[in-house]
Design a protein around this motif. Structure first.
Motif: not given
Length: 411
Positions: A29-32, A42-43, A48-49, A219-223
């Motif tokens: 499951e994706i951890n939000w 995780i998202p 990445v930032f 600044f998150t991976n998801y964005f």
């Protein structure tokens, strides 16, 4: 072990094996959870930032800070940019004063947080409010980099995972510059007519600069990994002087590492967790099959009997056989009055109309039935002799009176 026992063991091992295979094969499951930590992919992590920021700023000038800022500024003589990003960053008074004093000397303080403490806002003459998403079922928001003229076409950046978003609704126009804006993506009006709310600002403070962003999700991976959102993040970072050292805070993080017990490590590693569970199941089987043969029979110890009922019955029989009906009736009445004092919390010293009314209300009985019961009690109290029929009537009336109050006693 006989053949039947071997079959049971084989079936058990097969079931355990199937459970392990099923656990391994099911998708994760994706951890939000918004951790904002540099090592989380995780998202809402910032892997990445952090990686891209480390490339923009030379490794020599990029420093990860693990200690609280108050302690770090006290020990180290630093200059450049101190960068904070987390779901919530809330400095205490001493820490905030230390950071502001450091910023006023010509440094840059960058804080990305969904909301800020009152003391920081008051110091900078700012106020924040929340954007209503009453009609925003998808929690979608549009973001823009401020070009100074909102009438011209703006590049739109979208985000659809925000439960709520804050914005700055009071600014000091003399010392504050708006860097980015946000609005509710569900509004049907044209872009030029939408209400744009400032959510990232640059504020001059002494000889230095404070940049505050109410949108840490940028600044998150998801964005960042949703093209072209990386351009929005890059636009905000363009206000930083990357030629100077940048200190990346790892203390104010919702998902920062903490010291873990060995058992916690076991249960968070899939292989070790299943090895631990299989060991427990094996021990359980050993206890069931081996202990069943060798354990001694546990002797049965009879519990002590409650003699209160027998004693009461003996005393009652003594009164009854001696024909002391009046004493039995008076004991019954005294016991009933004690019941009223204990369970219904009424004083029985004075029996009058007010007492009857209160008792009827508290006991879930009618006033007429309550009055009739106490008339019978008064009749028996004033008699020197009491018949068996009258005692039976008294007992029936009292038990009926109590039964109507059983639901109140249980609660």
């Amino acid at each position: 072990m006989d053949r039947k026992g071997k079959i049971y063991v084989a079936l058990t091992a097969l079931v355990i094996l199937l459970l392990v295979v099923a656990e391994y094969s099911k998708p994760k499951e994706i951890n939000w959870f918004p951790t904002y930590t540099k090592h989380h992919k995780i998202p809402f992590g910032t892997y990445v930032f952090h990686d891209q920021l480390e490339r923009i700023v030379s490794k020599k000038h990029f420093i990860d800070v693990e200690t609280p800022p108050y302690e770090y500024l006290k020990k180290e003589a630093i200059s450049g940019t101190y960068f904070f990003v987390n779901d919530v960053v809330n400095f205490d008074e001493a820490e905030l004063n230390s950071l502001l004093e450091w910023t006023a000397k010509g440094n840059t303080l960058f804080v990305g947080s969904s909301q800020f403490g009152t003391q920081l806002l008051d110091t900078l003459g700012l106020e924040q409010s929340i954007i209503s998403n009453f009609n925003n079922i998808n929690n979608s928001f549009d973001l823009y980099l401020n070009h100074g003229d909102l009438n011209k076409s703006l590049d739109t950046f979208s985000f659809d995972k925000a439960g709520f978003v804050h914005y700055f609704d009071k600014l000091n126009n003399k010392t504050t510059q708006v860097i980015s804006l946000i609005d509710n993506a569900t509004e049907d009006t044209l872009s030029s007519d939408k209400t744009h709310y400032p959510n990232t600002i640059k504020h001059n403070f002494g000889k230095g600069t404070i940049i505050l962003s109410l949108f840490p999700q940028a600044f998150t991976n998801y964005f960042i990994l949703n093209t072209p959102n990386q351009n929005f993040t890059a636009g905000i970072l363009s206000y930083l002087d990357t030629s100077k050292p940048l200190y990346f805070d790892n203390h104010y993080k919702s998902g920062k590492k903490v010291s873990l017990s060995p058992m916690h490590v076991f249960l968070n590693n899939t292989n070790l967790k299943w090895a631990y569970y299989i060991m427990l199941i094996a021990v359980l089987f050993y206890v069931v099959f081996e202990g069943k043969r060798k354990q001694r029979a546990v002797p049965v110890i009879e519990p002590l009997k409650n003699q209160t009922v027998d004693f009461t019955r003996t005393i009652a029989n003594m009164y009854y056989e001696n024909g002391q009906n009046n004493a039995i009736a008076k004991h019954k009445i005294q016991h009933f009055l004690e019941y009223i004092r204990t369970h219904l919390h009424l004083n029985t010293n004075t029996i009058n109309t007010v007492f009857i009314t209160n008792l009827a209300a508290r006991s879930n009985n009618t006033i007429a039935d309550t009055q009739a019961l106490f008339n019978l009690i008064e009749t028996i109290t004033n008699q020197d002799k009491t018949s068996v029929e009258l005692i039976q009537k008294l007992n029936t009336s009292i038990e009926l009176f109590k039964s109507n109050n059983e639901w109140k006693i249980k609660t």
